[in-house]
Design a protein around this motif. Structure first.
Motif, PDB file in Angstrom:
ATOM      1  N   ALA A 257      -6.054 -10.967 -89.765  1.00 49.79           N
ATOM      2  CA  ALA A 257      -7.270 -12.398 -90.174  1.00 49.79           C
ATOM      3  C   ALA A 257      -7.758 -12.574 -88.532  1.00 49.79           C
ATOM      4  CB  ALA A 257      -6.524 -13.055 -90.283  1.00 49.79           C
ATOM      5  N   VAL A 258      -8.959 -12.792 -89.022  1.00 48.44           N
ATOM      6  CA  VAL A 258      -9.926 -13.784 -87.744  1.00 48.44           C
ATOM      7  C   VAL A 258      -9.297 -15.053 -87.710  1.00 48.44           C
ATOM      8  CG1 VAL A 258     -11.896 -14.509 -86.477  1.00 48.44           C
ATOM      9  CG2 VAL A 258     -11.376 -12.138 -87.934  1.00 48.44           C
ATOM     10  N   ILE A 259      -8.682 -15.791 -86.884  1.00 48.93           N
ATOM     11  CA  ILE A 259      -8.160 -17.456 -86.870  1.00 48.93           C
ATOM     12  C   ILE A 259      -9.202 -17.711 -85.900  1.00 48.93           C
ATOM     13  CG2 ILE A 259      -6.115 -19.020 -86.396  1.00 48.93           C
ATOM     14  CD1 ILE A 259      -5.364 -16.760 -88.378  1.00 48.93           C
ATOM     15  N   TYR A 260      -9.694 -19.183 -86.080  1.00 48.60           N
ATOM     16  CA  TYR A 260      -9.945 -20.143 -84.784  1.00 48.60           C
ATOM     17  C   TYR A 260      -9.606 -21.076 -84.943  1.00 48.60           C
ATOM     18  CZ  TYR A 260     -14.751 -22.923 -83.593  1.00 48.60           C
ATOM     19  OH  TYR A 260     -15.813 -23.508 -83.917  1.00 48.60           O
ATOM     20  N   GLN A 261      -9.553 -21.390 -83.647  1.00 47.22           N
ATOM     21  CA  GLN A 261      -8.808 -22.364 -82.752  1.00 47.22           C
ATOM     22  C   GLN A 261      -9.555 -23.859 -82.773  1.00 47.22           C
ATOM     23  OE1 GLN A 261      -8.206 -22.268 -78.794  1.00 47.22           O
ATOM     24  NE2 GLN A 261      -6.383 -23.665 -78.987  1.00 47.22           N
ATOM     25  N   ILE A 262      -9.323 -25.093 -83.501  1.00 44.12           N
ATOM     26  CA  ILE A 262      -9.515 -26.027 -83.046  1.00 44.12           C
ATOM     27  C   ILE A 262      -8.277 -27.002 -82.025  1.00 44.12           C
ATOM     28  CG2 ILE A 262     -10.398 -28.132 -84.436  1.00 44.12           C
ATOM     29  CD1 ILE A 262     -10.235 -26.530 -87.094  1.00 44.12           C
ATOM     30  N   TYR A 263      -9.442 -27.431 -81.204  1.00 44.32           N
ATOM     31  CA  TYR A 263      -9.156 -28.621 -80.350  1.00 44.32           C
ATOM     32  C   TYR A 263      -9.430 -30.040 -80.693  1.00 44.32           C
ATOM     33  CZ  TYR A 263      -6.717 -30.614 -75.122  1.00 44.32           C
ATOM     34  OH  TYR A 263      -6.701 -30.990 -75.037  1.00 44.32           O
ATOM     35  N   PRO A 264      -9.013 -30.486 -81.534  1.00 39.12           N
ATOM     36  CA  PRO A 264      -8.989 -31.499 -82.425  1.00 39.12           C
ATOM     37  C   PRO A 264      -9.207 -33.372 -81.238  1.00 39.12           C
ATOM     38  CG  PRO A 264      -6.547 -32.087 -82.399  1.00 39.12           C
ATOM     39  CD  PRO A 264      -7.300 -30.134 -81.694  1.00 39.12           C
ATOM     40  N   ARG A 265      -9.269 -32.798 -80.136  1.00 37.75           N
ATOM     41  CA  ARG A 265      -9.861 -34.077 -79.656  1.00 37.75           C
ATOM     42  C   ARG A 265     -10.932 -33.626 -79.103  1.00 37.75           C
ATOM     43  NH1 ARG A 265      -6.548 -37.745 -77.321  1.00 37.75           N
ATOM     44  NH2 ARG A 265      -7.634 -37.861 -75.496  1.00 37.75           N
TER      45      ARG A 265
ATOM     46  N   VAL B 256     -14.458 -16.055 -90.813  1.00 37.82           N
ATOM     47  CA  VAL B 256     -12.785 -15.989 -90.752  1.00 37.82           C
ATOM     48  C   VAL B 256     -12.164 -16.720 -92.042  1.00 37.82           C
ATOM     49  CG1 VAL B 256     -13.707 -17.335 -88.048  1.00 37.82           C
ATOM     50  CG2 VAL B 256     -12.899 -19.178 -89.640  1.00 37.82           C
ATOM     51  N   ASP B 257     -10.983 -16.481 -91.419  1.00 30.05           N
ATOM     52  CA  ASP B 257      -9.983 -16.451 -92.493  1.00 30.05           C
ATOM     53  C   ASP B 257      -9.413 -17.536 -91.978  1.00 30.05           C
ATOM     54  OD1 ASP B 257     -10.590 -14.156 -93.660  1.00 30.05           O
ATOM     55  OD2 ASP B 257     -10.110 -13.087 -91.508  1.00 30.05           O
ATOM     56  N   GLY B 258      -8.845 -18.550 -90.819  1.00 29.08           N
ATOM     57  CA  GLY B 258      -8.483 -19.403 -90.906  1.00 29.08           C
ATOM     58  C   GLY B 258      -8.488 -20.295 -89.957  1.00 29.08           C
ATOM     59  N   ILE B 259      -7.412 -21.231 -89.402  1.00 27.71           N
ATOM     60  CA  ILE B 259      -8.161 -21.736 -88.548  1.00 27.71           C
ATOM     61  C   ILE B 259      -6.358 -22.183 -87.514  1.00 27.71           C
ATOM     62  CG2 ILE B 259     -10.280 -23.077 -89.365  1.00 27.71           C
ATOM     63  CD1 ILE B 259      -8.305 -25.674 -89.808  1.00 27.71           C
ATOM     64  N   TRP B 260      -6.186 -22.537 -86.350  1.00 27.87           N
ATOM     65  CA  TRP B 260      -5.215 -23.069 -85.716  1.00 27.87           C
ATOM     66  C   TRP B 260      -5.510 -24.411 -85.081  1.00 27.87           C
ATOM     67  CZ3 TRP B 260      -4.695 -20.434 -80.660  1.00 27.87           C
ATOM     68  CH2 TRP B 260      -3.654 -21.051 -79.581  1.00 27.87           C
ATOM     69  N   ILE B 261      -5.263 -24.973 -86.014  1.00 24.05           N
ATOM     70  CA  ILE B 261      -5.168 -27.176 -84.969  1.00 24.05           C
ATOM     71  C   ILE B 261      -4.110 -26.958 -83.896  1.00 24.05           C
ATOM     72  CG2 ILE B 261      -5.123 -29.303 -85.467  1.00 24.05           C
ATOM     73  CD1 ILE B 261      -5.398 -28.429 -88.043  1.00 24.05           C
ATOM     74  N   SER B 262      -4.632 -27.462 -82.099  1.00 25.23           N
ATOM     75  CA  SER B 262      -3.973 -27.677 -81.359  1.00 25.23           C
ATOM     76  C   SER B 262      -2.843 -28.847 -81.564  1.00 25.23           C
ATOM     77  CB  SER B 262      -4.884 -27.997 -80.818  1.00 25.23           C
ATOM     78  OG  SER B 262      -4.949 -26.535 -79.582  1.00 25.23           O
TER      79      SER B 262
ATOM     80  N   PHE C  54      -9.720 -14.053 -75.732  1.00 26.33           N
ATOM     81  CA  PHE C  54     -10.005 -13.851 -74.516  1.00 26.33           C
ATOM     82  C   PHE C  54     -10.302 -15.633 -74.256  1.00 26.33           C
ATOM     83  CE2 PHE C  54     -12.031  -9.718 -75.570  1.00 26.33           C
ATOM     84  CZ  PHE C  54     -11.487  -9.129 -75.895  1.00 26.33           C
ATOM     85  N   SER C  55     -10.577 -16.347 -75.020  1.00 22.85           N
ATOM     86  CA  SER C  55     -10.434 -18.257 -74.480  1.00 22.85           C
ATOM     87  C   SER C  55      -9.544 -19.254 -75.832  1.00 22.85           C
ATOM     88  CB  SER C  55     -11.929 -18.254 -74.409  1.00 22.85           C
ATOM     89  OG  SER C  55     -12.325 -17.701 -73.461  1.00 22.85           O
ATOM     90  N   ASN C  56      -9.143 -20.291 -74.810  1.00 25.62           N
ATOM     91  CA  ASN C  56      -8.457 -20.882 -75.219  1.00 25.62           C
ATOM     92  C   ASN C  56      -8.883 -22.500 -74.273  1.00 25.62           C
ATOM     93  OD1 ASN C  56      -6.554 -21.049 -73.403  1.00 25.62           O
ATOM     94  ND2 ASN C  56      -4.758 -20.336 -74.776  1.00 25.62           N
ATOM     95  N   HIS C  57      -7.736 -23.478 -74.910  1.00 23.41           N
ATOM     96  CA  HIS C  57      -7.651 -25.310 -74.783  1.00 23.41           C
ATOM     97  C   HIS C  57      -7.679 -24.663 -73.400  1.00 23.41           C
ATOM     98  CE1 HIS C  57      -4.128 -24.424 -75.992  1.00 23.41           C
ATOM     99  NE2 HIS C  57      -3.289 -25.565 -75.228  1.00 23.41           N
ATOM    100  N   ASP C  58      -6.692 -24.041 -72.171  1.00 24.70           N
ATOM    101  CA  ASP C  58      -5.743 -23.811 -71.089  1.00 24.70           C
ATOM    102  C   ASP C  58      -6.605 -23.310 -70.677  1.00 24.70           C
ATOM    103  OD1 ASP C  58      -3.700 -25.494 -72.201  1.00 24.70           O
ATOM    104  OD2 ASP C  58      -2.286 -24.234 -72.699  1.00 24.70           O
TER     105      ASP C  58
ATOM    106  N   ILE D 185     -10.610 -16.227 -82.118  1.00 22.65           N
ATOM    107  CA  ILE D 185     -11.600 -16.897 -81.321  1.00 22.65           C
ATOM    108  C   ILE D 185     -11.483 -18.872 -81.615  1.00 22.65           C
ATOM    109  CG2 ILE D 185     -14.220 -17.687 -82.157  1.00 22.65           C
ATOM    110  CD1 ILE D 185     -14.274 -14.748 -83.990  1.00 22.65           C
ATOM    111  N   TYR D 186     -12.163 -19.342 -79.980  1.00 25.24           N
ATOM    112  CA  TYR D 186     -11.467 -20.037 -79.916  1.00 25.24           C
ATOM    113  C   TYR D 186     -12.973 -21.406 -79.960  1.00 25.24           C
ATOM    114  CZ  TYR D 186     -10.895 -24.627 -75.892  1.00 25.24           C
ATOM    115  OH  TYR D 186     -10.908 -26.215 -75.943  1.00 25.24           O
TER     116      TYR D 186
END
Length: 550
Positions: free
Chosen positions: A22-30, A58-64, A336-340, A374-375
């Motif tokens: 699954a492809v996950i899309y990361q959300i940094y909510p702020r 994409v298939d899902g989201i990840w919420i920080s 490859f990228s994220n909030h950190d 994917i960030y």
């Protein structure tokens, strides 16, 4: 000249589940979307833009984290695991995300932070009151050495000792991160029980899984032995933390037993997914242990790419080869990228053509065996944002200025509308982090109607990937190739896809190996569609090609 196939075929015996590939899309909510004009992104903004995310393919989201927090580490300092911080909204907003996401066919994954809390958490307030209260042993407390110094030489990620003196207890407490983030004593079964109740709370509200933050920090050596020196030269470090081998302040062997308890809890809610964040210079053994045997977590990802200064074929080849697909092995995830971490397109672009690098990154990330993450903004080709010192919010960046890029440049607001105030992120005059003016040109509305844009390319590429099951959950076979060429075959019984990338700095010619079968182009670095296979590869280019099964 055709090269021979390397003996690196991977088998996949596990039954298919929704999350495998699954492809996950990361959300940094702020920083995603502010709907109430306070300059801070919120849950309502996520719900508002779920259609955009679903349209990506994409298939899902990840919420920080969006939990109750004093926001000294912007949500990773949790003051109430089962509360929503008012700056993000309400439970009604969260339930709307679950309802709408599921209606759109998207899964919802949220962060869980089990290694530490905020010092404002009710558990810590009770624990620090004295040495005999019911939660006295819920955090890591220790007496000073006879000379009054800390119990060990352990160093904090954010600089300085990992021990903080506490007057009420007349003891030190452990904090692997900020002093305001005391470490939980996860060796304590009562603490484990409380954390498992937190997991049940969110699973009961409909989440589809968890990303477990800083998981290898969740247990320490009870003997509090000193860490040995790493031998890293002082000119290569920005903090004392880098000068130690983190042998005793993290990565205790008992973590895996706790993970089995987590897994048993997760299994009370069928169809859920867990992915561990595992940091450190040599995380592979822990990643394997944390995901072994189908009785712990489903997947893990590390920092192979998140801080890599260059994208090279040997780096990718080494990372892929670590996951052999042997029975009982977990499933990798890749970011490859994220909030950190500083955005990959900025770290890896050598010739100034960030658009081409952004497309190449997507082409490679979506070809890897595992779960691509994917960030937010990667689908736009968004580069690292410029944040002036006076506008920094990240405590690590402030402490180490100007020797690190810090985290703020990857957290600047998402640009939605090129010509709107704050690029459509917010109606506020000032946002929690300033928008980089250069990001307006990358806005969603500036790219949405253009199939040649990075956003248009990302959508087409995700569609092409979904149309070829080999790219989603197929096995992988690394192919022999020159040092700067990365070549592998993804395959299922129903078909195979050849993936080839020139990650060097010069043009190279490479042909598929003998016996690979006829090939038809699926996608290249700047094109998605059918065509003839490529043999002349310019630097920083690649392609996917459908091949006949051999």
């Amino acid at each position: 000249m055709a090269t021979a196939l390397a003996d690196t075929a991977v088998a996949t015996d596990a039954p298919l589940t929704w999350w495998r590939g699954a492809v996950i899309y990361q959300i940094y909510p702020r920083s995603f979307r502010d709907t109430n004009g306070d300059g801070i992104g919120d849950l309502a903004g996520i719900a508002e833009r779920l259609d955009y995310i679903a349209d990506l393919g994409v298939d899902g989201i990840w919420i920080s984290p969006f939990f109750t927090s004093p926001m000294k580490d912007f949500g990773y300092d949790v003051a109430d695991y089962c509360g929503i911080d008012p700056s993000f909204g309400t439970f009604e907003d969260f339930d709307r995300i679950i309802e709408k996401a599921h209606a759109l066919g998207l899964k919802v994954i949220i962060d869980q932070v089990y290694s530490h809390t905020s010092d404002e958490h009710a558990w810590f307030r009770e624990s620090r009151a004295d040495r005999t209260n019911p939660k006295a042993d819920w955090y890591v407390w220790a007496d000073p050495k006879p000379d009054g110094s800390p119990p060990s030489n352990w160093q904090s990620v954010f600089g300085g000792s990992a021990w903080q003196w506490d007057g009420p207890r007349k003891q030190y407490y452990l904090h692997n991160f900020l002093t305001s983030q005391p470490d939980l004593n996860v060796h304590n079964p009562d603490v484990q029980d409380a954390l498992l109740d937190v997991a049940r709370f969110w699973l009961g509200r409909g989440v589809d899984g968890f990303r477990l933050d800083a998981l290898n920090f969740s247990m320490h050596d009870p003997e509090l032995r000193d860490n040995p020196p790493s031998g890293t030269p002082i000119e290569l470090v920005t903090r004392p933390f880098d000068m130690q081998i983190k042998q005793f302040n993290q990565s205790h062997p008992d973590i895996v037993a706790f993970l089995e308890r987590i897994r048993a809890t997760i299994d009370e809610f069928p169809g859920r997914f867990t992915v561990a964040e595992v940091g450190g210079p040599e995380p592979l053994a822990e990643m394997k242990a944390f995901t072994e045997g189908g009785k712990r977590l489903d997947s893990a990802y590390n920092f192979d790419f998140l801080y890599a200064p260059r994208l090279t074929a040997p780096l990718v080849r080494a990372s892929l080869s670590q996951w052999s697909g042997e029975p009982g092995e977990g499933w990798p995830s890749w970011a490859f990228s994220n909030h950190d971490a500083p955005r990959a397109v900025t770290r890896w672009t050598l010739d100034g053509d960030m658009g081409r690098m952004a497309r190449l990154n997507l082409l490679l990330l979506l070809a890897l065996r595992g779960n691509p993450i994917i960030y937010q903004g990667e689908e736009l080709g968004l580069p690292q944002g410029h944040v002036a010192f006076e506008d920094l919010q990240d405590p690590e960046a402030i402490a180490n200025w100007p020797h690190t890029l810090g985290r703020d440049g990857a957290r600047t607001p998402m640009p939605w509308a090129a010509n709107a105030p704050q690029a459509g992120f917010s109606t506020a005059n000032r946002t929690w982090l300033k928008l980089d003016p250069a990001h307006s040109g990358f806005a969603v509305d500036a790219q949405a109607a253009d199939p040649a844009s990075t956003l248009g390319y990302a959508r087409a590429l995700l569609g092409a990937r979904r149309a070829h099951p080999a790219l989603v959950h197929g096995d992988i076979e690394l192919l022999s190739s020159p040092a700067d060429i990365l070549a592998f075959r993804r395959h299922t019984e129903g078909g195979s896809v050849l993936c080839v990338f020139n990650l060097g700095e010069t043009s190279l010619r490479w042909s598929p190996p003998a016996g690979a079968g006829a090939a038809q182009l699926i996608a290249t670095e700047n094109h998605v569609g059918s065509g003839a296979i490529l043999e002349d590869l310019r630097p920083g280019s690649g392609y996917w090609a459908m091949i006949a099964s051999s």
